[in-house]
Design a protein around this motif. Structure first.
Motif, PDB file in Angstrom:
ATOM      1  N   SER A 198       0.826  -1.210   0.000  1.00  0.00           N
ATOM      2  CA  SER A 198       0.000   0.000   0.000  1.00  0.00           C
ATOM      3  C   SER A 198       0.855   1.254   0.000  1.00  0.00           C
ATOM      4  O   SER A 198       0.361   2.339  -0.278  1.00  0.00           O
ATOM      5  N   ASN A 199       2.147   1.104   0.331  1.00  0.00           N
ATOM      6  CA  ASN A 199       3.077   2.223   0.233  1.00  0.00           C
ATOM      7  C   ASN A 199       4.458   1.685  -0.140  1.00  0.00           C
ATOM      8  O   ASN A 199       4.673   0.471  -0.175  1.00  0.00           O
ATOM      9  N   ASP A 200       5.379   2.585  -0.414  1.00  0.00           N
ATOM     10  CA  ASP A 200       6.682   2.177  -0.936  1.00  0.00           C
ATOM     11  C   ASP A 200       7.645   1.635   0.104  1.00  0.00           C
ATOM     12  O   ASP A 200       8.745   1.200  -0.237  1.00  0.00           O
ATOM     13  N   PHE A 201       7.253   1.690   1.380  1.00  0.00           N
ATOM     14  CA  PHE A 201       8.194   1.254   2.423  1.00  0.00           C
ATOM     15  C   PHE A 201       7.621   0.157   3.309  1.00  0.00           C
ATOM     16  O   PHE A 201       8.136  -0.120   4.382  1.00  0.00           O
ATOM     17  N   ILE A 202       6.575  -0.481   2.840  1.00  0.00           N
ATOM     18  CA  ILE A 202       5.904  -1.475   3.670  1.00  0.00           C
ATOM     19  C   ILE A 202       6.803  -2.676   3.982  1.00  0.00           C
ATOM     20  O   ILE A 202       6.686  -3.310   5.034  1.00  0.00           O
ATOM     21  N   TYR A 203       7.762  -2.968   3.091  1.00  0.00           N
ATOM     22  CA  TYR A 203       8.711  -4.058   3.331  1.00  0.00           C
ATOM     23  C   TYR A 203      10.112  -3.550   3.657  1.00  0.00           C
ATOM     24  O   TYR A 203      10.820  -4.142   4.481  1.00  0.00           O
ATOM     25  N   SER A 204      10.519  -2.485   3.024  1.00  0.00           N
ATOM     26  CA  SER A 204      11.886  -1.993   3.215  1.00  0.00           C
ATOM     27  C   SER A 204      12.141  -1.471   4.625  1.00  0.00           C
ATOM     28  O   SER A 204      13.294  -1.300   5.020  1.00  0.00           O
ATOM     29  N   ARG A 205      11.093  -1.247   5.408  1.00  0.00           N
ATOM     30  CA  ARG A 205      11.275  -0.823   6.803  1.00  0.00           C
ATOM     31  C   ARG A 205      12.126  -1.811   7.600  1.00  0.00           C
ATOM     32  O   ARG A 205      12.792  -1.439   8.560  1.00  0.00           O
ATOM     33  N   PHE A 206      12.097  -3.066   7.178  1.00  0.00           N
ATOM     34  CA  PHE A 206      12.849  -4.100   7.904  1.00  0.00           C
ATOM     35  C   PHE A 206      14.347  -4.068   7.575  1.00  0.00           C
ATOM     36  O   PHE A 206      15.117  -4.876   8.091  1.00  0.00           O
ATOM     37  N   LEU A 207      14.746  -3.115   6.743  1.00  0.00           N
ATOM     38  CA  LEU A 207      16.158  -2.876   6.465  1.00  0.00           C
ATOM     39  C   LEU A 207      16.820  -2.027   7.553  1.00  0.00           C
ATOM     40  O   LEU A 207      18.030  -1.794   7.486  1.00  0.00           O
ATOM     41  N   THR A 208      16.061  -1.559   8.521  1.00  0.00           N
ATOM     42  CA  THR A 208      16.604  -0.624   9.513  1.00  0.00           C
ATOM     43  C   THR A 208      17.901  -1.109  10.157  1.00  0.00           C
ATOM     44  O   THR A 208      18.883  -0.362  10.201  1.00  0.00           O
ATOM     45  N   PRO A 209      17.998  -2.347  10.672  1.00  0.00           N
ATOM     46  CA  PRO A 209      19.289  -2.784  11.245  1.00  0.00           C
ATOM     47  C   PRO A 209      20.407  -2.775  10.205  1.00  0.00           C
ATOM     48  O   PRO A 209      21.538  -2.377  10.510  1.00  0.00           O
ATOM     49  N   TYR A 210      20.101  -3.202   8.993  1.00  0.00           N
ATOM     50  CA  TYR A 210      21.093  -3.205   7.909  1.00  0.00           C
ATOM     51  C   TYR A 210      21.589  -1.794   7.622  1.00  0.00           C
ATOM     52  O   TYR A 210      22.799  -1.561   7.457  1.00  0.00           O
ATOM     53  N   LEU A 211      20.677  -0.832   7.562  1.00  0.00           N
ATOM     54  CA  LEU A 211      21.046   0.549   7.266  1.00  0.00           C
ATOM     55  C   LEU A 211      21.865   1.170   8.392  1.00  0.00           C
ATOM     56  O   LEU A 211      22.546   2.174   8.181  1.00  0.00           O
ATOM     57  N   ASN A 212      21.799   0.575   9.577  1.00  0.00           N
ATOM     58  CA  ASN A 212      22.583   1.046  10.710  1.00  0.00           C
ATOM     59  C   ASN A 212      23.776   0.133  10.987  1.00  0.00           C
ATOM     60  O   ASN A 212      24.325   0.155  12.091  1.00  0.00           O
ATOM     61  N   ASP A 213      24.140  -0.661   9.970  1.00  0.00           N
ATOM     62  CA  ASP A 213      25.305  -1.546  10.051  1.00  0.00           C
ATOM     63  C   ASP A 213      25.210  -2.497  11.240  1.00  0.00           C
ATOM     64  O   ASP A 213      26.221  -2.864  11.835  1.00  0.00           O
ATOM     65  N   TYR A 214      23.975  -2.855  11.596  1.00  0.00           N
ATOM     66  CA  TYR A 214      23.705  -3.785  12.699  1.00  0.00           C
ATOM     67  C   TYR A 214      24.377  -3.321  14.000  1.00  0.00           C
ATOM     68  O   TYR A 214      24.856  -4.137  14.796  1.00  0.00           O
ATOM     69  N   LYS A 215      24.347  -2.006  14.216  1.00  0.00           N
ATOM     70  CA  LYS A 215      24.962  -1.444  15.423  1.00  0.00           C
ATOM     71  C   LYS A 215      24.012  -0.461  16.110  1.00  0.00           C
ATOM     72  O   LYS A 215      23.256   0.250  15.446  1.00  0.00           O
ATOM     73  N   GLY A 216      24.065  -0.438  17.436  1.00  0.00           N
ATOM     74  CA  GLY A 216      23.335   0.564  18.209  1.00  0.00           C
ATOM     75  C   GLY A 216      21.827   0.414  18.143  1.00  0.00           C
ATOM     76  O   GLY A 216      21.288  -0.656  17.858  1.00  0.00           O
ATOM     77  N   TRP A 217      21.160   1.528  18.383  1.00  0.00           N
ATOM     78  CA  TRP A 217      19.706   1.569  18.395  1.00  0.00           C
ATOM     79  C   TRP A 217      19.204   2.522  17.325  1.00  0.00           C
ATOM     80  O   TRP A 217      19.856   3.521  17.007  1.00  0.00           O
ATOM     81  N   ALA A 218      18.046   2.208  16.764  1.00  0.00           N
ATOM     82  CA  ALA A 218      17.435   3.067  15.759  1.00  0.00           C
ATOM     83  C   ALA A 218      15.922   2.961  15.860  1.00  0.00           C
ATOM     84  O   ALA A 218      15.378   1.968  16.361  1.00  0.00           O
ATOM     85  N   ILE A 219      15.270   3.985  15.384  1.00  0.00           N
ATOM     86  CA  ILE A 219      13.810   4.026  15.354  1.00  0.00           C
ATOM     87  C   ILE A 219      13.358   3.926  13.904  1.00  0.00           C
ATOM     88  O   ILE A 219      13.929   4.582  13.031  1.00  0.00           O
TER      89      ILE A 219
END
Length: 225
Positions: free
Chosen positions: A55-76
């Protein structure tokens, strides 16, 4: 090291103003620096969207969050159709190192069969849990969340957090993902989520708690009118 809030925000060009209004609301209230990553499909060079039921362009890519943070620290991660009414540091302060992630564990059935842009609004287990996620990016179970893996998984698998055990999922107060229209009006909610439709759409311009969105947008556009 200076504490900084790393925030991945869903971006869809069809409601780009929602992204900018949401980030404005965070900046206005934050007591710490914030680093935004707009989750725009054209910027995700290592991820190819293969799903057709979105229904939107990020409905699946949201699960990339740890990857986009190099699997380090905390992110929202947060959907773009929101307004933050509190200091985002308060959300970060709810971190629990014993959890892989924390979410608001909604338990409801939608009142509406349709939402913005004519999308079907279905009921399903853990509905809207993934719309606001406080990620422990360094948790070892998240290592599986690579671009190729996410592209190959179903919405059912991802949005129900099937790579985790139930005990891995911590709980946030409901005020941090208050569903406009679906829940009663709560002007003191820390984060208002316009899940059925952002007030930028004509059909949702005057719905519950829309005034908070419009007031933020006016401040965003101040000087351009």
């Amino acid at each position: 090291m200076i504490e900084c809030a790393h925030i991945v925000v869903g971006f869809d060009q069809r409601e780009a103003i929602a992204y900018h209004t949401f980030t404005q609301s965070i900046i206005e209230k934050s007591s710490i620096p914030v680093l935004f990553i707009p989750l725009a499909v054209n910027t995700l060079k290592n991820y190819k969207e293969t799903h057709h039921d979105r229904s939107n362009d990020f409905i699946y890519s949201r699960f990339l969050t740890p990857y986009l943070n190099d699997y380090k620290g905390w992110a929202i991660f947060a959907d773009g159709d929101m307004i933050c009414q509190a200091d985002i540091k308060e959300l970060l302060d709810l971190r629990d190192p014993n959890k892989a992630l924390l979410v608001v564990k909604h338990k409801y059935e939608t009142k509406q069969k349709e939402k913005y842009l004519g999308n079907v609004n279905e009921n399903y287990p853990r509905k809207n849990w993934s719309s606001l996620m406080l990620w422990n990016c360094s948790h070892p179970k998240h290592k599986i969340l690579t671009p190729d893996f996410i592209a190959s998984q179903t919405g059912k698998y991802l949005h129900r957090f099937s790579w985790l055990d139930d005990d891995d999922i911590g709980e946030l107060p409901k005020e941090w993902n208050w569903l406009a229209i679906e829940y009663p009006i709560n002007t003191s909610a820390k984060l208002i989520h316009y899940t059925l439709g952002t007030p930028c759409f004509l059909d949702y311009r005057d719905t519950d708690m829309a005034i908070q969105w419009h007031e933020t947008q006016k401040r965003l556009l101040q000087g351009f009118e």
